[in-house]
Design an enzyme around this catalytic site. Structure first.
Site, PDB file in Angstrom:
ATOM      1  N   GLY A 273       0.732  -1.217  -0.032  1.00  0.00           N
ATOM      2  CA  GLY A 273       0.128   0.037  -0.085  1.00  0.00           C
ATOM      3  C   GLY A 273       0.772   1.452   0.061  1.00  0.00           C
ATOM      4  O   GLY A 273       1.329   1.609   1.067  1.00  0.00           O
TER       5      GLY A 273
ATOM      6  N   GLY B  89       1.772   5.315   3.163  1.00  0.00           N
ATOM      7  CA  GLY B  89       2.600   4.120   3.075  1.00  0.00           C
ATOM      8  C   GLY B  89       3.959   4.503   2.263  1.00  0.00           C
ATOM      9  O   GLY B  89       4.899   3.742   2.391  1.00  0.00           O
TER      10      GLY B  89
ATOM     11  N   SER C  34       0.469   7.983  13.495  1.00  0.00           N
ATOM     12  CA  SER C  34       0.217   9.234  13.346  1.00  0.00           C
ATOM     13  C   SER C  34       1.251  10.028  12.788  1.00  0.00           C
ATOM     14  O   SER C  34       2.329   9.652  13.036  1.00  0.00           O
ATOM     15  CB  SER C  34      -0.429   9.720  14.516  1.00  0.00           C
ATOM     16  OG  SER C  34      -0.582  11.026  14.575  1.00  0.00           O
TER      17      SER C  34
ATOM     18  N   LYS D  71      -4.750   4.649  19.194  1.00  0.00           N
ATOM     19  CA  LYS D  71      -4.798   5.433  18.164  1.00  0.00           C
ATOM     20  C   LYS D  71      -6.392   5.879  17.855  1.00  0.00           C
ATOM     21  O   LYS D  71      -6.631   7.248  17.595  1.00  0.00           O
ATOM     22  CB  LYS D  71      -4.511   4.696  16.731  1.00  0.00           C
ATOM     23  CG  LYS D  71      -4.523   5.610  15.342  1.00  0.00           C
ATOM     24  CD  LYS D  71      -3.621   6.729  15.523  1.00  0.00           C
ATOM     25  CE  LYS D  71      -3.491   7.386  14.039  1.00  0.00           C
ATOM     26  NZ  LYS D  71      -4.543   7.812  13.439  1.00  0.00           N
TER      27      LYS D  71
ATOM     28  N   HIS E  15      -6.653   8.721  20.411  1.00  0.00           N
ATOM     29  CA  HIS E  15      -5.813   9.831  19.931  1.00  0.00           C
ATOM     30  C   HIS E  15      -6.586  10.766  18.827  1.00  0.00           C
ATOM     31  O   HIS E  15      -6.520  11.850  19.052  1.00  0.00           O
ATOM     32  CB  HIS E  15      -4.624   9.244  19.296  1.00  0.00           C
ATOM     33  CG  HIS E  15      -3.672  10.133  18.495  1.00  0.00           C
ATOM     34  ND1 HIS E  15      -4.044  10.345  16.981  1.00  0.00           N
ATOM     35  CD2 HIS E  15      -2.554  10.842  18.788  1.00  0.00           C
ATOM     36  CE1 HIS E  15      -3.217  11.443  16.812  1.00  0.00           C
ATOM     37  NE2 HIS E  15      -2.181  11.573  17.440  1.00  0.00           N
ATOM     38  N   ASN E  16      -7.365   9.904  17.844  1.00  0.00           N
ATOM     39  CA  ASN E  16      -8.070  10.691  17.015  1.00  0.00           C
ATOM     40  C   ASN E  16      -9.293  11.342  17.470  1.00  0.00           C
ATOM     41  O   ASN E  16      -9.595  12.603  17.086  1.00  0.00           O
ATOM     42  CB  ASN E  16      -8.332   9.841  15.840  1.00  0.00           C
ATOM     43  CG  ASN E  16      -7.259   9.651  14.809  1.00  0.00           C
ATOM     44  OD1 ASN E  16      -5.953   9.638  15.223  1.00  0.00           O
ATOM     45  ND2 ASN E  16      -7.509   9.380  13.473  1.00  0.00           N
TER      46      ASN E  16
ATOM     47  N   GLU F 149      -7.894  14.414  19.098  1.00  0.00           N
ATOM     48  CA  GLU F 149      -7.543  15.327  17.814  1.00  0.00           C
ATOM     49  C   GLU F 149      -8.864  16.241  17.159  1.00  0.00           C
ATOM     50  O   GLU F 149      -8.673  17.502  17.098  1.00  0.00           O
ATOM     51  CB  GLU F 149      -6.812  14.582  16.661  1.00  0.00           C
ATOM     52  CG  GLU F 149      -6.575  15.334  15.379  1.00  0.00           C
ATOM     53  CD  GLU F 149      -6.196  14.273  14.190  1.00  0.00           C
ATOM     54  OE1 GLU F 149      -6.658  14.133  13.339  1.00  0.00           O
ATOM     55  OE2 GLU F 149      -5.133  13.777  14.710  1.00  0.00           O
TER      56      GLU F 149
END
Length: 306
Positions: free
Chosen positions: A10, A15, A125, A177, A180-181, A184
């Protein structure tokens, strides 16, 4: 250092830049993308190897193989795992770097681990800045599997001892994660609302770019998001050409849903998510109905669409 060979599956914005950073740090990267021209172009640019198929990618890696998938969550990731898994051997390691729902990752890992392949879920991230600054990495998996891929984590992170964490068992990386978002979402919404209020006080003639730049130093709200806001405002304070539509990737919703399931109040994150939905026109009908209610009970004028 142990194994330096890794397959990157990817080659979107994240990526491809992760492959570049790994290559720059001395890792032997073999790149694969469903549209093979992306891998070929990256190989020409960097000197890394491009694989023309998943079979060729697996055959080119020494055992135990390490493959890192940076694909959209859901069907794209699952279909690649389904294709790759029969090609792998016991003790190979599959890393899922998608923004996936942690419960989906746990279920996915059970199928992968059942055939003797290790599964690691990795929350990543850093966005487009990660190539230069390094990535924040939140990983879940067995201690043995994470130890095997530590050289790659250290290469991708801002420093070998900073910016990456083995959070716990499988699922914990994507869980951290996800939260975390969610945070955010709340931080971005607060900054956006604050600057909207500043912009609305027109009689003061505030220079928003200068305010943002000043806040970057010594202020308790200084942050990377504020840095990016200051950079944006320095270029354009009016934002006349920008549509007021903010997409949501799904992780804010998962965070809010998890907070509800745990009965933990998370109003800031939840409201920030709902404001993104509002920006997408999902409150248009409600707003129209509210206008009509005001007209019905108070005779207040209703504005018609142009």
């Amino acid at each position: 250092m142990g194994n330096k060979d890794i397959g990157m599956v990817g080659l979107g914005r994240m990526g491809a830049n992760m492959a570049r950073r790994l290559h720059l740090k001395g890792m032997k990267v073999i790149a694969y993308n469903r549209h093979t021209e992306k891998a070929t172009e990256l190989a020409k640019e960097t000197g890394m190897h491009a694989a023309s198929s998943l079979e060729a990618l697996v055959q080119a890696l020494p055992t135990p193989r390490v493959l890192w998938l940076m694909l959209p969550a859901g069907e794209a990731t699952q279909s690649h795992i389904d294709s790759i898994l029969p090609l792998l051997s016991r003790n190979d390691i599959l890393i899922n770097g998608a923004n996936a729902f942690y419960e989906d990752s746990i279920a996915q890992s059970q199928k992968v681990e059942a055939v003797g392949v290790h599964y690691i879920d990795a929350g990543v991230s850093g966005g487009i800045w990660g190539l230069r600054e390094g990535y924040a990495l939140m990983v879940g998996g067995s201690p043995e599997a994470v130890a095997e891929v530590t050289p790659f984590l250290e290469a991708l992170a801002p420093a070998v001892d900073k910016g990456w964490l083995h959070c716990g068992p499988v699922g914990s990386g994507h869980f951290v994660k996800m939260v975390h978002n969610g945070i955010e979402y709340g931080m971005m919404q607060a900054l956006a609302e604050g600057f909207a209020i500043l912009q609305g006080k027109t009689e003061f003639g505030l220079d928003l770019a200068k305010v943002a730049e000043m806040w970057r130093y010594g202020s308790v709200v200084r942050s990377w998001l504020l840095d990016l806001t200051a950079d944006t405002l320095a270029k354009d304070q009016v934002l006349a050409d920008i549509a007021p539509i903010v997409a949501d990737s799904g992780e804010g919703l998962w965070t809010a849903q998890t907070a509800l399931a745990l009965k933990i109040p998370a109003p800031v994150i939840t409201l920030a998510l709902q404001m993104r939905w509002a920006s997408q026109g999902r409150d248009d009908y409600a707003a129209k109905l509210l206008a009509m209610m005001r007209n019905e009970f108070g005779g207040h004028a209703v504005q018609k669409e142009a």
